[in-house]
Design an enzyme around this catalytic site. Structure first.
Site, PDB file in Angstrom:
ATOM      1  N   VAL A 148       4.451  -4.491   6.470  1.00 64.51           N
ATOM      2  CA  VAL A 148       4.249  -5.368   5.314  1.00 64.51           C
ATOM      3  C   VAL A 148       2.958  -4.996   4.586  1.00 64.51           C
ATOM      4  O   VAL A 148       2.903  -4.980   3.353  1.00 64.51           O
ATOM      5  CB  VAL A 148       4.221  -6.857   5.743  1.00 64.51           C
ATOM      6  CG1 VAL A 148       3.907  -7.765   4.557  1.00 64.51           C
ATOM      7  CG2 VAL A 148       5.551  -7.257   6.385  1.00 64.51           C
ATOM      8  N   CYS A 149       1.924  -4.668   5.328  1.00 66.02           N
ATOM      9  CA  CYS A 149       0.589  -4.427   4.763  1.00 66.02           C
ATOM     10  C   CYS A 149       0.565  -3.382   3.641  1.00 66.02           C
ATOM     11  O   CYS A 149      -0.026  -3.639   2.591  1.00 66.02           O
ATOM     12  CB  CYS A 149      -0.388  -4.063   5.868  1.00 66.02           C
ATOM     13  SG  CYS A 149      -0.571  -5.368   7.107  1.00 66.02           S
ATOM     14  N   PRO A 150       1.196  -2.215   3.804  1.00 66.50           N
ATOM     15  CA  PRO A 150       1.090  -1.237   2.709  1.00 66.50           C
ATOM     16  C   PRO A 150       1.782  -1.692   1.428  1.00 66.50           C
ATOM     17  O   PRO A 150       1.382  -1.300   0.336  1.00 66.50           O
ATOM     18  CB  PRO A 150       1.729   0.024   3.273  1.00 66.50           C
ATOM     19  CG  PRO A 150       2.601  -0.431   4.386  1.00 66.50           C
ATOM     20  CD  PRO A 150       1.935  -1.667   4.942  1.00 66.50           C
ATOM     21  N   GLU A 173       1.703  -4.712   0.231  1.00 66.40           N
ATOM     22  CA  GLU A 173       0.710  -5.553  -0.433  1.00 66.40           C
ATOM     23  C   GLU A 173      -0.427  -4.718  -1.004  1.00 66.40           C
ATOM     24  O   GLU A 173      -0.857  -4.936  -2.140  1.00 66.40           O
ATOM     25  CB  GLU A 173       0.108  -6.544   0.552  1.00 66.40           C
ATOM     26  CG  GLU A 173       1.052  -7.574   1.076  1.00 66.40           C
ATOM     27  CD  GLU A 173       0.339  -8.531   1.981  1.00 66.40           C
ATOM     28  OE1 GLU A 173       0.413  -9.727   1.697  1.00 66.40           O
ATOM     29  OE2 GLU A 173      -0.312  -8.082   2.951  1.00 66.40           O
ATOM     30  N   ILE A 174      -0.935  -3.794  -0.219  1.00 67.44           N
ATOM     31  CA  ILE A 174      -2.048  -2.958  -0.665  1.00 67.44           C
ATOM     32  C   ILE A 174      -1.641  -2.190  -1.924  1.00 67.44           C
ATOM     33  O   ILE A 174      -2.395  -2.142  -2.900  1.00 67.44           O
ATOM     34  CB  ILE A 174      -2.504  -2.018   0.467  1.00 67.44           C
ATOM     35  CG1 ILE A 174      -3.066  -2.846   1.623  1.00 67.44           C
ATOM     36  CG2 ILE A 174      -3.533  -1.020  -0.044  1.00 67.44           C
ATOM     37  CD1 ILE A 174      -3.291  -2.066   2.909  1.00 67.44           C
TER      38      ILE A 174
END
Length: 179
Positions: free
Chosen positions: A51-53, A55-56
């Site tokens: 999920v993190c990339p 958002e980034i």
């Protein structure tokens, strides 16, 4: 967890700012680095996750719009600057990231903010901090749910009007007037 109206904690951390040259890949960043600017500091749980990339990259796609509003974007996790560097080199969506990735490896900042989870990683938390260092917006989601960077930009626009903004207000629309 710190909330609206409270002072953003003092911090000094290493950050990954590039990937081309090891001599210029890292920088020290603290509260004074972007003095007088709005800050968008968003924390994510871990590098090399799913999920993190997304958002980034989402915040990266809007970076110029944040800069146009005198707001510096900062990504942060409890991973080291070296792990950030490796991830940025490895992940195609992160190679040209236009903002620093803070490495809160001592977990001082996440602890001071009250967003350090029991498993020792940052919660998926977002803070808009005004030029005086006061937290004006906090947004936290479950680790499995990505944020909406466009909504954070919308809230920044509303905060910068210094007026009453109705539900779903967008830049350029009328604000509310007290009768």
């Amino acid at each position: 967890m710190l909330s609206i109206g409270e002072k953003f904690p003092k911090f000094k951390v290493k950050a990954t700012v590039g990937i081309e040259n090891l001599d210029s890949a890292f920088a020290d960043i603290d509260n004074d680095t972007y003095k007088g600017k709005w800050l968008l500091v968003f924390f994510y749980p871990k590098d090399f996750t799913f999920v993190c990339p997304t958002e980034i990259k989402g915040f990266g796609d809007l970076n110029q719009q944040f800069l146009d509003r005198d707001c510096q974007v900062l990504a942060a996790s409890t991973d080291s600057e070296f792990v950030h560097l490796a991830w940025r080199k490895d992940h195609k969506d992160l190679r040209d990231l236009p903002f620093p990735m803070l490495a809160d490896i001592k977990k001082d900042l996440t602890s001071a903010l009250g967003i350090l989870s029991e498993d020792g990683v940052a919660q998926r938390a977002t803070f808009l901090v005004d030029p005086d260092g006061i937290i004006r917006f906090v947004y936290v989601t479950d680790g499995s749910v990505g944020r909406n960077p466009q909504e954070v930009l919308r809230v920044l626009d509303a905060l910068q009007t210094d007026e009453l903004c109705p539900c779903n207000w967008n830049q350029g629309e009328s604000t509310l007037k007290v009768a």
